[in-house]
Design a protein around this motif. Structure first.
Motif, mmCIF file in Angstrom:
data_model
loop_
_atom_site.group_PDB
_atom_site.id
_atom_site.type_symbol
_atom_site.label_atom_id
_atom_site.label_comp_id
_atom_site.label_asym_id
_atom_site.label_seq_id
_atom_site.Cartn_x
_atom_site.Cartn_y
_atom_site.Cartn_z
ATOM 1 N N ALA A 1 0.845 -1.200 0.000
ATOM 2 C CA ALA A 1 0.000 0.000 0.000
ATOM 3 C C ALA A 1 0.881 1.250 0.000
ATOM 4 O O ALA A 1 0.606 2.228 -0.710
ATOM 5 C CB ALA A 1 -0.933 0.001 1.207
ATOM 6 N N ALA A 2 1.938 1.229 0.786
ATOM 7 C CA ALA A 2 2.853 2.371 0.820
ATOM 8 C C ALA A 2 3.471 2.588 -0.551
ATOM 9 O O ALA A 2 3.569 3.724 -1.051
ATOM 10 C CB ALA A 2 3.947 2.134 1.873
ATOM 11 N N GLU A 3 3.870 1.493 -1.183
ATOM 12 C CA GLU A 3 4.492 1.615 -2.500
ATOM 13 C C GLU A 3 3.502 2.180 -3.526
ATOM 14 O O GLU A 3 3.823 3.093 -4.279
ATOM 15 C CB GLU A 3 4.991 0.247 -2.939
ATOM 16 C CG GLU A 3 5.959 0.326 -4.100
ATOM 17 C CD GLU A 3 5.897 -0.912 -4.946
ATOM 18 O OE1 GLU A 3 5.584 -1.997 -4.423
ATOM 19 O OE2 GLU A 3 6.137 -0.786 -6.162
ATOM 20 N N GLY A 4 2.284 1.623 -3.535
ATOM 21 C CA GLY A 4 1.279 2.100 -4.482
ATOM 22 C C GLY A 4 0.966 3.575 -4.276
ATOM 23 O O GLY A 4 0.857 4.345 -5.242
ATOM 24 N N ALA A 5 0.840 3.992 -3.018
ATOM 25 C CA ALA A 5 0.530 5.391 -2.731
ATOM 26 C C ALA A 5 1.670 6.300 -3.178
ATOM 27 O O ALA A 5 1.443 7.408 -3.680
ATOM 28 C CB ALA A 5 0.262 5.561 -1.235
ATOM 29 N N MET A 6 2.903 5.843 -3.022
ATOM 30 C CA MET A 6 4.037 6.681 -3.435
ATOM 31 C C MET A 6 4.108 6.824 -4.948
ATOM 32 O O MET A 6 4.393 7.896 -5.467
ATOM 33 C CB MET A 6 5.334 6.098 -2.876
ATOM 34 C CG MET A 6 5.354 6.269 -1.365
ATOM 35 S SD MET A 6 6.957 6.118 -0.630
ATOM 36 C CE MET A 6 6.503 6.258 1.118
ATOM 37 N N VAL A 7 3.832 5.738 -5.656
ATOM 38 C CA VAL A 7 3.802 5.816 -7.118
ATOM 39 C C VAL A 7 2.705 6.785 -7.559
ATOM 40 O O VAL A 7 2.910 7.633 -8.443
ATOM 41 C CB VAL A 7 3.560 4.414 -7.729
ATOM 42 C CG1 VAL A 7 3.245 4.509 -9.207
ATOM 43 C CG2 VAL A 7 4.773 3.530 -7.500
ATOM 44 N N ALA A 8 1.533 6.679 -6.929
ATOM 45 C CA ALA A 8 0.411 7.556 -7.300
ATOM 46 C C ALA A 8 0.745 9.006 -7.003
ATOM 47 O O ALA A 8 0.440 9.905 -7.802
ATOM 48 C CB ALA A 8 -0.850 7.132 -6.552
ATOM 49 N N SER A 9 1.385 9.260 -5.865
ATOM 50 C CA SER A 9 1.658 10.653 -5.531
ATOM 51 C C SER A 9 2.764 11.210 -6.429
ATOM 52 O O SER A 9 2.760 12.386 -6.771
ATOM 53 C CB SER A 9 1.957 10.800 -4.034
ATOM 54 O OG SER A 9 3.319 10.948 -3.789
ATOM 55 N N ALA A 10 3.699 10.341 -6.870
ATOM 56 C CA ALA A 10 4.723 10.790 -7.816
ATOM 57 C C ALA A 10 4.091 11.165 -9.159
ATOM 58 O O ALA A 10 4.650 11.940 -9.932
ATOM 59 C CB ALA A 10 5.785 9.709 -8.015
ATOM 60 N N ARG A 11 2.912 10.588 -9.448
ATOM 61 C CA ARG A 11 2.208 10.898 -10.692
ATOM 62 C C ARG A 11 1.211 12.033 -10.507
ATOM 63 O O ARG A 11 0.394 12.305 -11.381
ATOM 64 C CB ARG A 11 1.426 9.659 -11.149
ATOM 65 C CG ARG A 11 2.297 8.601 -11.753
ATOM 66 C CD ARG A 11 1.714 8.255 -13.088
ATOM 67 N NE ARG A 11 2.534 7.381 -13.861
ATOM 68 C CZ ARG A 11 2.208 6.974 -15.080
ATOM 69 N NH1 ARG A 11 1.068 7.359 -15.615
ATOM 70 N NH2 ARG A 11 2.995 6.201 -15.759
ATOM 71 N N HIS A 12 1.204 12.637 -9.316
ATOM 72 C CA HIS A 12 0.304 13.754 -9.000
ATOM 73 C C HIS A 12 -1.169 13.375 -9.116
ATOM 74 O O HIS A 12 -1.987 14.195 -9.541
ATOM 75 C CB HIS A 12 0.612 14.961 -9.889
ATOM 76 C CG HIS A 12 2.050 15.362 -9.810
ATOM 77 N ND1 HIS A 12 2.679 15.665 -8.618
ATOM 78 C CD2 HIS A 12 2.998 15.485 -10.760
ATOM 79 C CE1 HIS A 12 3.932 15.965 -8.852
ATOM 80 N NE2 HIS A 12 4.167 15.863 -10.136
ATOM 81 N N LEU A 13 -1.513 12.141 -8.783
ATOM 82 C CA LEU A 13 -2.924 11.774 -8.726
ATOM 83 C C LEU A 13 -3.553 12.424 -7.489
ATOM 84 O O LEU A 13 -2.861 12.795 -6.553
ATOM 85 C CB LEU A 13 -3.079 10.246 -8.649
ATOM 86 C CG LEU A 13 -2.539 9.484 -9.855
ATOM 87 C CD1 LEU A 13 -2.781 7.992 -9.698
ATOM 88 C CD2 LEU A 13 -3.166 9.983 -11.146
#
Lengths: 208, 208, 208
Positions: C21-33
């Protein structure tokens, strides 16, 4: 006679099927897909969310396969859109299509949450199942069209479905009659979605 | 001895597995994927459609997991393609590969419809399950390669699978022996698909 | 008291859920979702693999829906990442994130193989279920982001999960206590993955 849970689920599900099938067929025809592509998108958008829900809650075969009315309605709706003259088709991004979409989302969010509750899924799970039923077909549509699902990049969409489904779950907890809970949940989802469109509401992004 | 339903499904399923695994591996190797990518695409194309079908009709764990012969055949076929010298691999878009693909499609459409019927799915649902079994692996392949599934944009492909599966369902209704119905359905799908390729048949698009 | 199979699966599954979950959230935030996009990716990466496994082995509703701790952990982790100041977020492609990811992969590969064995799935099927549990969430993430799944194009990733799961299955066959087998399988997967990253190992491509 008071409407039963099963009949509320069925009516919401079948109405949502027609609405979403029409939307899927219009998106496909705007992309100049052939007759089969139009039928596939109509079926995927209309039946995808409910099939994911049914597989996840163990209600297999899903209604969309066991009950011929689901695919028949989706096919028929796709066919009607196919033979419509272009002038009568709704413009992608237009407000009528957006209203239809919000209606389908609300109907499916309610049907999904009710059906999950009726199979003994817990409150959090049931609210999530309502959301999945509402957005599943649209996500599958976007996957097939090889684009990032709209729900990931913009607007209050899945959030509206989740809120509507949560209202349904809360109403059940409070022993509100099934039909009232369904109407309340549907209105919350529909209102939130239309308000988000009208006023350009968005969820906050992460701090940059 | 007259072939039983179970043996018809098994033979069609296993043969289709080899054919589709070879096709998936060849597509992967044409894209210069590594050994694992080749194995993944071989398995996805060969096992994907049947797994979707089994999950939808409630036959879990799917044959592809419960019965070691399915993944073993897909792996082995992928490995054979991997060690083939490039000269022996089939050109993507070539007619031998297209013929193989049409054969796999027909085998899976028949196996899918028969298996769904044997689990008590109704006629429309069983025909749809045949189509899903036939095209599911290819759609998953295209999703993994991040491209719009071929079936959405061109040719009579899923339509052929649906027609073949419908023939299987109709033969069952008319009490035709299982093996005959399977052969008839397979030939209809195979013939339609090859004719569509040969003569460039397409379904009509929506009026513009 | 010796740890039981169920507790080993639960601990590995819940820890993996937080990590992914931490990894997915970091990827999403890096994409500015937006917040919802971050929550969706956190849930998809954390819960996707286990849900696919549970559907395939017939353990429906999946734990991620039946047991509120799974979605609650994924939500909470996503929220924590969302409120983190940007300086504290992990850089995509950085080594801490890669280490987290390898840990999640190992935990899920072990949990997936153990759970499949506990439901009577055969050895080959159980090893494949371990791999699917490990890589499923990441593949769904890449599908939603409309990119070719990383596992198809590079590195020893799914292979490491398959190897770890195979060790778990082999240990069970040799009557090694459950907890030891889980630790051995996890270490094999984790070590293989980190070594592949450190030394740039790749599987061979097909001859060109």
């Amino acid at each position: 006679m008071r409407p039963t849970l099963a009949s509320v689920v069925l009516v919401a599900d079948l109405t949502g099927t027609v609405v979403f099938a029409a939307e899927g067929a219009m998106v496909a025809s705007a992309r100049h897909l052939d007759l089969f592509g139009i039928m596939v998108l109509a079926c995927v958008v209309a039946l995808g969310g409910g099939m994911i829900r049914d597989v996840l809650i163990g209600a297999v075969p899903p209604s969309a396969i066991r009950d011929w009315r689901y695919p028949a309605l989706a096919f028929l709706t796709g066919l009607v859109v196919f033979v419509l003259p272009p002038a009568l088709r709704l413009a992608p991004g237009g407000s009528v299509l957006a209203g239809l979409d919000a209606a389908g989302l609300s109907l499916f969010a309610v049907a999904g949450a009710e059906k999950a509750l009726s199979r003994g899924v817990g409150p959090l799970g049931a609210a999530l199942m309502g959301m999945v039923t509402g957005v599943g077909g649209g996500v599958m549509r976007d996957l097939l069209l090889a684009r990032v699902p709209l729900i990931l990049v913009s607007d209050i969409y899945a959030t509206a479905a989740l809120a509507g489904a949560a209202v349904v779950v809360a109403c059940r907890r409070l022993a509100v009659p099934v039909a009232w809970g369904a109407v309340a949940g549907g209105l919350v989802c529909f209102g939130l979605r239309l308000a988000a469109l009208r006023y350009g509401w968005n969820l906050p992004g992460a701090a940059r």
